[in-house]
Motif scaffolding. Structure first.
Motif, PDB file in Angstrom:
ATOM      1  N   GLU A 262       0.818  -1.215   0.000  1.00 27.88           N
ATOM      2  CA  GLU A 262       0.000   0.000   0.000  1.00 27.88           C
ATOM      3  C   GLU A 262       0.851   1.264   0.000  1.00 27.88           C
ATOM      4  O   GLU A 262       0.520   2.254  -0.666  1.00 27.88           O
ATOM      5  N   TRP A 263       1.985   1.255   0.729  1.00 30.28           N
ATOM      6  CA  TRP A 263       2.814   2.457   0.795  1.00 30.28           C
ATOM      7  C   TRP A 263       3.350   2.827  -0.590  1.00 30.28           C
ATOM      8  O   TRP A 263       3.436   4.009  -0.940  1.00 30.28           O
ATOM      9  N   ALA A 264       3.724   1.809  -1.381  1.00 28.71           N
ATOM     10  CA  ALA A 264       4.251   2.079  -2.718  1.00 28.71           C
ATOM     11  C   ALA A 264       3.153   2.639  -3.629  1.00 28.71           C
ATOM     12  O   ALA A 264       3.390   3.565  -4.410  1.00 28.71           O
ATOM     13  N   ARG A 265       1.961   2.110  -3.496  1.00 28.10           N
ATOM     14  CA  ARG A 265       0.854   2.602  -4.321  1.00 28.10           C
ATOM     15  C   ARG A 265       0.454   4.020  -3.919  1.00 28.10           C
ATOM     16  O   ARG A 265       0.175   4.854  -4.772  1.00 28.10           O
ATOM     17  N   SER A 266       0.458   4.292  -2.612  1.00 32.96           N
ATOM     18  CA  SER A 266       0.062   5.625  -2.154  1.00 32.96           C
ATOM     19  C   SER A 266       1.060   6.694  -2.588  1.00 32.96           C
ATOM     20  O   SER A 266       0.704   7.865  -2.744  1.00 32.96           O
ATOM     21  N   LEU A 267       2.324   6.302  -2.794  1.00 36.33           N
ATOM     22  CA  LEU A 267       3.359   7.234  -3.247  1.00 36.33           C
ATOM     23  C   LEU A 267       3.523   7.229  -4.771  1.00 36.33           C
ATOM     24  O   LEU A 267       4.459   7.843  -5.290  1.00 36.33           O
TER      25      LEU A 267
END
Length: 253
Positions: free
Chosen positions: A206-211
């Motif tokens: 999720e962190w990679a997608r949110s960034l």
């Protein structure tokens, strides 16, 4: 948002999640077929070199933005659209199908992955009926006799919605063909989405997608397959940005 490719115009004609869900629901209720594509930079690269892919895209009923660069360019053009990845569309479209008791079909990927995705989705989406899981062999021609046989099986299963999981350009070509062979079925091209639910592929965290860094996470994890692909995507960006700016200028005149 629109793109001009080889003199032909391809538009993101469903700009929002709400619009997509409403249009798909209307089709499923009326048992009216459709083809849904999710455009991204990789598709733009392939559209420039593959005539069958271009022809298939021009026959898609719904086109949404899959990829942050498409969303950013839409804002630059003054025609903003929401990010709608194919993988993220599976659950909401499955819920619509379940709500209206419309059976669903899975085509593509591997049989093991499709069966695992079926078990997962039928658990998390109450009332969902996956009527068919079909994994054609390697080398499957999306325009040949095998493709027609597959599409006839989808139609015979009673499915009103079919998730097509081959990757581009095969899935979009098959979906466009499906509009001829099975006109009461909605075909949604969703890439690796079913593999994520089935557990055979791992999606970016999720962190990679949110960034907006999902592409980098994927490339680091599969550099041999994706480095050249993403390089080609970066190379077409300047031209696409100029097209977006031109759209904005024309809008403001």
């Amino acid at each position: 948002m629109q793109f001009t490719i080889k003199g032909q115009t391809i538009s993101v004609n469903v700009p929002t999640w709400a619009g997509l869900e409403a249009r798909v629901e209307a089709c499923l209720v009326d048992r009216k077929g459709f083809a849904l594509a999710t455009i991204n930079l990789d598709h733009l690269v392939k559209l420039n070199t593959n005539k069958n892919f271009r022809d298939a895209y021009l026959r898609q009923d719904f086109v949404v933005a899959d990829g942050n660069p498409i969303v950013w360019m839409s804002r630059l053009a003054g025609k903003p659209v929401q990010l709608i990845p194919g993988s993220d569309a599976i659950l909401p479209l499955s819920r619509i199908a379940a709500r209206h008791q419309v059976p669903v079909a899975f085509v593509g990927s591997t049989d093991e992955s499709l069966q695992a995705a079926k078990a997962f989705l039928e658990t998390v989406v109450p009332g969902l009926n996956v009527a068919l899981c079909l994994s054609p062999p390697m080398g499957f021609d999306p325009l040949g006799a095998e493709a027609e046989a597959v599409l006839r099986q989808v139609e015979a299963s009673g499915a009103g919605l079919c998730f097509v999981a081959f990757g581009a350009p095969k899935q979009e070509i098959l979906s466009a063909f499906g509009r001829e062979i099975a006109p009461s079925v909605g075909f949604a091209s969703i890439g690796a989405g079913l593999d994520f639910f089935g557990g055979s592929q791992k999606r970016a965290p999720e962190w990679a997608r949110s960034l907006a860094m999902e592409w980098l996470w994927r490339m680091v994890n599969n550099p041999r397959r994706l480095t050249v692909r993403y390089l080609k995507c970066f190379l077409i960006l300047p031209r696409q940005v100029l097209q977006a700016l031109a759209l904005r200028v024309r809008k403001e005149l």
